[in-house]
Design a protein around this motif. Structure first.
Motif, PDB file in Angstrom:
ATOM      1  N   ILE A  64      65.055 -53.762  18.961  1.00 51.16           N
ATOM      2  CA  ILE A  64      63.644 -53.301  18.565  1.00 51.16           C
ATOM      3  C   ILE A  64      62.819 -54.632  18.306  1.00 51.16           C
ATOM      4  O   ILE A  64      61.843 -54.766  18.661  1.00 51.16           O
ATOM      5  N   GLU A  65      63.232 -55.471  17.262  1.00 51.50           N
ATOM      6  CA  GLU A  65      62.544 -56.543  17.173  1.00 51.50           C
ATOM      7  C   GLU A  65      62.174 -57.259  18.444  1.00 51.50           C
ATOM      8  O   GLU A  65      61.140 -57.750  18.585  1.00 51.50           O
ATOM      9  N   GLY A  66      63.011 -57.354  19.502  1.00 49.42           N
ATOM     10  CA  GLY A  66      62.882 -58.214  20.550  1.00 49.42           C
ATOM     11  C   GLY A  66      62.026 -57.400  21.660  1.00 49.42           C
ATOM     12  O   GLY A  66      61.805 -57.934  22.793  1.00 49.42           O
ATOM     13  N   LYS A  67      61.509 -56.104  21.245  1.00 49.27           N
ATOM     14  CA  LYS A  67      60.827 -55.319  22.155  1.00 49.27           C
ATOM     15  C   LYS A  67      61.596 -55.011  23.410  1.00 49.27           C
ATOM     16  O   LYS A  67      61.114 -55.267  24.588  1.00 49.27           O
ATOM     17  N   MET A  95      71.762 -56.506   0.426  1.00 45.45           N
ATOM     18  CA  MET A  95      70.693 -55.610   0.691  1.00 45.45           C
ATOM     19  C   MET A  95      69.218 -55.851   0.830  1.00 45.45           C
ATOM     20  O   MET A  95      68.581 -55.607   1.477  1.00 45.45           O
ATOM     21  N   LYS A  96      68.893 -57.139   0.106  1.00 44.69           N
ATOM     22  CA  LYS A  96      67.636 -57.759   0.234  1.00 44.69           C
ATOM     23  C   LYS A  96      67.465 -58.292   1.703  1.00 44.69           C
ATOM     24  O   LYS A  96      66.381 -58.101   2.119  1.00 44.69           O
ATOM     25  N   ALA A  97      68.576 -58.826   2.224  1.00 41.92           N
ATOM     26  CA  ALA A  97      68.479 -59.220   3.426  1.00 41.92           C
ATOM     27  C   ALA A  97      68.165 -58.046   4.418  1.00 41.92           C
ATOM     28  O   ALA A  97      67.390 -58.571   5.451  1.00 41.92           O
ATOM     29  N   PHE A  98      68.839 -56.996   4.066  1.00 41.64           N
ATOM     30  CA  PHE A  98      68.610 -55.855   5.183  1.00 41.64           C
ATOM     31  C   PHE A  98      67.062 -55.472   5.223  1.00 41.64           C
ATOM     32  O   PHE A  98      66.369 -55.027   5.966  1.00 41.64           O
ATOM     33  N   ILE A  99      66.726 -55.341   3.860  1.00 38.61           N
ATOM     34  CA  ILE A  99      65.243 -54.822   3.646  1.00 38.61           C
ATOM     35  C   ILE A  99      64.319 -55.801   4.311  1.00 38.61           C
ATOM     36  O   ILE A  99      63.209 -55.460   4.936  1.00 38.61           O
ATOM     37  N   GLU A 100      64.571 -57.159   4.068  1.00 37.14           N
ATOM     38  CA  GLU A 100      63.461 -57.978   4.929  1.00 37.14           C
ATOM     39  C   GLU A 100      63.892 -57.961   6.398  1.00 37.14           C
ATOM     40  O   GLU A 100      62.890 -57.943   7.217  1.00 37.14           O
ATOM     41  N   ALA A 101      64.720 -57.835   6.810  1.00 36.57           N
ATOM     42  CA  ALA A 101      65.084 -57.668   8.336  1.00 36.57           C
ATOM     43  C   ALA A 101      64.418 -56.360   8.883  1.00 36.57           C
ATOM     44  O   ALA A 101      63.791 -55.944   9.699  1.00 36.57           O
ATOM     45  N   ASN A 102      64.683 -55.334   7.969  1.00 36.90           N
ATOM     46  CA  ASN A 102      63.942 -54.158   8.378  1.00 36.90           C
ATOM     47  C   ASN A 102      62.367 -53.916   8.299  1.00 36.90           C
ATOM     48  O   ASN A 102      61.765 -53.662   9.286  1.00 36.90           O
ATOM     49  N   PHE A 103      61.694 -54.915   7.532  1.00 34.10           N
ATOM     50  CA  PHE A 103      60.440 -55.171   7.642  1.00 34.10           C
ATOM     51  C   PHE A 103      59.851 -55.841   8.886  1.00 34.10           C
ATOM     52  O   PHE A 103      59.041 -55.384   9.358  1.00 34.10           O
ATOM     53  N   LYS A 104      60.915 -56.879   9.420  1.00 34.47           N
ATOM     54  CA  LYS A 104      60.456 -57.425  10.555  1.00 34.47           C
ATOM     55  C   LYS A 104      60.575 -56.455  11.712  1.00 34.47           C
ATOM     56  O   LYS A 104      59.668 -56.747  12.781  1.00 34.47           O
ATOM     57  N   ILE A 105      61.596 -55.523  11.501  1.00 35.66           N
ATOM     58  CA  ILE A 105      61.721 -54.605  12.830  1.00 35.66           C
ATOM     59  C   ILE A 105      60.483 -53.587  12.597  1.00 35.66           C
ATOM     60  O   ILE A 105      59.919 -53.321  13.835  1.00 35.66           O
TER      61      ILE A 105
END
Length: 195
Positions: free
Chosen positions: A43-46, A105-115
């Motif tokens: 998803i991030e890489g489209k 969990m914070k790393a997951f949340i930050e990754a989710n923002f990028k997605i």
């Protein structure tokens, strides 16, 4: 949108069902987190699947799974039920700010923002919010998604054109950490569609 659809219990059930339980088998296990790593990369890489980014997401998800297992797999069977997950979130997030959440969990949340930030401009706008919400929501009414997005925004968010990473983190913290009905309940769009 009725507040009863946004109770803390329903919000946590939503997280398990629509965000973590990728294979929809009713519980979380390491396979779900491996699938999330691949999904996030694509998803991030489209559509592109960068081996480097996949390795980074695999590390994030492996850490998150390990941390969640330690916190929530009470019977140590390699599976986390929704009830176990709720209890772990209750212990680690309720009444706490985002900065106090577990590291993975914070790393997951930050990754989710990028997605969610499809155009990588550092702000989740209404189009990106719609794109994310519609992947989980069965509706024929764009207004309910837009209403959920607008309910999240404060004056600063409106001036920014949407949600910045710091605001997204704050809202995610409130989604998990506050048991009352608050604007953060709309972070993933409407959790239930009303007729």
């Amino acid at each position: 949108m009725s507040a009863e659809n946004y109770t803390w219990d329903k919000r946590i059930e939503f997280i398990v069902r629509y965000m973590y339980d990728i294979d929809n088998n009713g519980f979380l296990d390491s396979k779900d987190f491996e699938c999330m790593a691949l999904r996030a990369t694509i998803i991030e890489g489209k559509g592109d699947c960068s081996e480097k980014r996949l390795a980074e997401y695999n590390n994030i998800m492996k850490s998150l799974w390990g941390e969640l297992s330690d916190l929530a797999d009470f019977d140590k069977d390699g599976m986390i039920t929704t009830d176990e997950f709720k209890e772990a979130v209750r212990k680690t997030c309720v009444g706490k700010k985002y900065d106090e959440f577990p590291k993975a969990m914070k790393a997951f949340i930050e990754a989710n923002f990028k997605i969610m930030d499809i155009n990588s401009d550092g702000v989740i706008g209404v189009d990106e919010f719609r794109y994310n919400a519609i992947q989980r929501l069965a509706t024929n009414n764009i207004k309910i998604i837009d209403d959920a997005f607008n309910a999240l925004l404060n004056e600063k968010d409106k001036a920014e054109g949407g949600l910045t990473l710091s605001r997204y983190q704050e809202l995610y913290g409130d989604f998990l950490g506050k048991q009352d009905f608050n604007p953060a309940v709309f972070l993933f769009g409407p959790l239930a569609v009303e007729d």
